[in-house]
Design a protein around this motif. Structure first.
Motif, mmCIF file in Angstrom:
data_model
loop_
_atom_site.group_PDB
_atom_site.id
_atom_site.type_symbol
_atom_site.label_atom_id
_atom_site.label_comp_id
_atom_site.label_asym_id
_atom_site.label_seq_id
_atom_site.Cartn_x
_atom_site.Cartn_y
_atom_site.Cartn_z
ATOM 1 N N ILE A 237 -11.457 23.987 36.425
ATOM 2 C CA ILE A 237 -11.556 25.116 37.805
ATOM 3 C C ILE A 237 -11.371 24.376 38.505
ATOM 4 O O ILE A 237 -11.431 24.999 39.479
ATOM 5 C CB ILE A 237 -13.008 25.524 37.343
ATOM 6 N N THR A 238 -10.542 23.459 38.994
ATOM 7 C CA THR A 238 -10.308 22.853 40.227
ATOM 8 C C THR A 238 -8.982 22.674 40.405
ATOM 9 O O THR A 238 -8.184 22.290 38.742
ATOM 10 C CB THR A 238 -10.971 21.849 40.899
ATOM 11 N N LYS A 239 -8.382 22.581 41.187
ATOM 12 C CA LYS A 239 -6.541 22.224 41.264
ATOM 13 C C LYS A 239 -6.128 20.801 40.811
ATOM 14 O O LYS A 239 -6.791 19.946 41.137
ATOM 15 C CB LYS A 239 -5.605 22.462 42.757
ATOM 16 N N SER A 240 -4.843 21.038 39.308
ATOM 17 C CA SER A 240 -5.463 19.505 39.135
ATOM 18 C C SER A 240 -3.867 18.919 40.016
ATOM 19 O O SER A 240 -3.212 19.480 41.012
ATOM 20 C CB SER A 240 -4.171 19.330 37.828
ATOM 21 N N ARG A 241 -4.167 17.136 40.183
ATOM 22 C CA ARG A 241 -4.008 16.501 41.003
ATOM 23 C C ARG A 241 -1.893 16.651 40.855
ATOM 24 O O ARG A 241 -0.967 16.497 41.777
ATOM 25 C CB ARG A 241 -3.863 15.525 41.567
ATOM 26 N N PHE A 242 -1.969 16.644 39.539
ATOM 27 C CA PHE A 242 -0.165 16.965 38.968
ATOM 28 C C PHE A 242 -0.085 18.132 38.502
ATOM 29 O O PHE A 242 0.858 18.573 37.363
ATOM 30 C CB PHE A 242 -0.275 15.510 37.873
ATOM 31 N N SER A 243 -0.278 19.263 38.908
ATOM 32 C CA SER A 243 -0.505 20.697 38.357
ATOM 33 C C SER A 243 1.271 21.444 38.199
ATOM 34 O O SER A 243 0.940 21.848 37.464
ATOM 35 C CB SER A 243 -0.961 22.153 39.458
ATOM 36 N N GLU A 244 1.986 20.494 38.835
ATOM 37 C CA GLU A 244 3.212 21.514 38.589
ATOM 38 C C GLU A 244 3.730 20.594 37.451
ATOM 39 O O GLU A 244 5.165 20.973 36.709
ATOM 40 C CB GLU A 244 3.839 20.775 39.557
ATOM 41 N N HIS A 245 3.125 19.321 36.484
ATOM 42 C CA HIS A 245 3.867 19.186 35.821
ATOM 43 C C HIS A 245 3.240 19.348 34.263
ATOM 44 O O HIS A 245 3.011 18.848 33.028
ATOM 45 C CB HIS A 245 3.615 17.180 35.875
ATOM 46 N N ILE A 246 1.806 20.580 34.608
ATOM 47 C CA ILE A 246 1.558 21.018 33.771
ATOM 48 C C ILE A 246 2.304 21.170 32.889
ATOM 49 O O ILE A 246 2.779 22.474 33.217
ATOM 50 C CB ILE A 246 0.102 21.516 34.132
#
Length: 381
Positions: A237-246
């Motif tokens: 429920i929070t944005k991942s520090r590495f969201s572009e790699h999910i």
């Protein structure tokens, strides 16, 4: 005779190799496990330190948001003390125009100053009588019937403050391309109490999850460390520090996916334990995270928020020093074979030719041979 000499030289070479590698072998067997445990304990302390720091920041966030609602409540109660408790509904529905405008101004200023999506005030029956300008379409709505405000019924009953779960919410006036635009939101419900401490209404502060992202944005630990929040279903429920790699999420919202191993689609070990055990814990052996990488993690369930807090760091970074030492020991043991073999052959030739043995008794010769082997072994090491 040649066969005997061959056997003797083999014994000498093997002995030199054994004694040459003895210090490294002893270090690998005795000291290395202890060093490994100490390093892991250090990683554990770091993870728990970050975890506690984030819990404190979220607690401060809650207290800060409660103070905003309390300020509005105090303003209402001050007005009621002047005009009488029977005028609460008249105050919030605009019949007392002067006080209504003052309250409306306070709501708008609070919304703008602290970044709220909207602020509503309802009476004891759950009917909204006043809201910030962009949310005025919700006036006269009975929010007891709305899923997003299911805590209102509880707050009107017991008078406690509640933080809602994170849900996707929009009001009828919030549209995008002709469709209602839902955003991940959470609500703080704060009671308004009359002179007899009975609940006469409630203040609802509407927030999006950006406030949670801001609260944990300083959680970076090293190059790969991060902290994030999950709900009781294991959804981030929070944005991942590495969201572009999910991986394996077709949703454009990076806070809408279940935290699973990308290969088997099973909830990751850390998240699973957090949401099922609802207790603090950690894992220093390592498990695969949502990006398929091996990580070490610590977690804690936040009862006040009904969320789980996860802190993780890649195992390669956390235990990199340990892996480097292990690799160095293996490399040294391999590299030691050639000099140990060479010195063993040379020493054997000297001993077999009688050099160093002249005028020495048998016990002295034996002692000299053993000492030479041990000394050269440690020099090689």
């Amino acid at each position: 005779m040649i066969g005997i000499l061959k056997k003797r030289i083999v014994v000498v070479i093997v002995t030199f190799l054994l004694f040459g590698m003895l210090p490294l072998v002893l270090f690998r067997i005795l000291a290395f496990p202890k060093a490994s445990e100490e390093l892991k304990h250090g990683v554990k302390r770091n993870l728990e330190g970050i975890l506690n720091t984030q819990k404190d920041m979220l607690t401060l966030l809650r207290h800060e948001r409660e103070s905003h609602a309390r300020a509005i409540s105090d303003a209402i109660l001050s007005t009621l003390l002047i005009h009488g408790a029977d005028n609460f509904v008249n105050l919030i529905n605009g019949k007392n125009e002067h006080e209504y405008l003052r309250l409306k101004t306070q709501l708008e200023c609070t919304k703008m100053d602290y970044g709220y999506r909207g602020i509503f005030i309802c009476d004891g029956a759950g009917i909204i009588h006043i809201a910030t300008e962009t949310e005025k379409s919700m006036v006269d709505t009975n929010i007891l019937k709305e899923k997003a405000f299911r805590n209102i019924q509880e707050i009107l009953h017991d008078g406690k403050t509640y933080f809602s779960d994170v849900i996707h919410f929009s009001h009828s006036g919030d549209t995008q391309d002709g469709k209602e635009h839902e955003i991940p939101s959470l609500f703080l419900s704060y009671p308004i109490k009359g002179e007899n401490r009975d609940v006469i209404g409630a203040i609802v502060l509407w927030m999006d999850t950006s406030i949670l992202n801001q609260a944990i944005q300083n959680a970076a630990m090293g190059k790969t460390g991060e902290a994030y929040l999950v709900n009781k279903e294991g959804i981030m429920i929070t944005k991942s520090r590495f969201s572009e790699h999910i991986k394996n999420t077709g949703d454009a919202c990076k806070t809408c996916h279940v935290v699973t191993d990308p290969d088997n689609q099973i909830i990751t070990k850390g998240v699973k334990k957090c949401i099922t055990e609802k207790a603090p814990g950690y894992d220093l052996e390592g498990y695969r995270d949502y990006d398929g990488l091996k990580v070490l993690g610590a977690w804690s369930w936040l009862k006040d928020f009904n969320m789980g807090l996860i802190v993780e760091i890649d195992a390669d970074e956390a235990l990199g020093a340990l892996d480097n030492i292990s690799s160095m020991i293996k490399s040294l043991m391999i590299a030691m074979i050639i000099p140990a073999f060479t010195i063993a052959v040379l020493t054997y030739r000297k001993l077999s030719s009688g050099y160093m043995h002249k005028n020495l008794s048998v016990p002295h010769k034996a002692l000299l041979g053993i000492t030479t082997i041990i000394t050269i072994g440690f020099i090689i090491a």
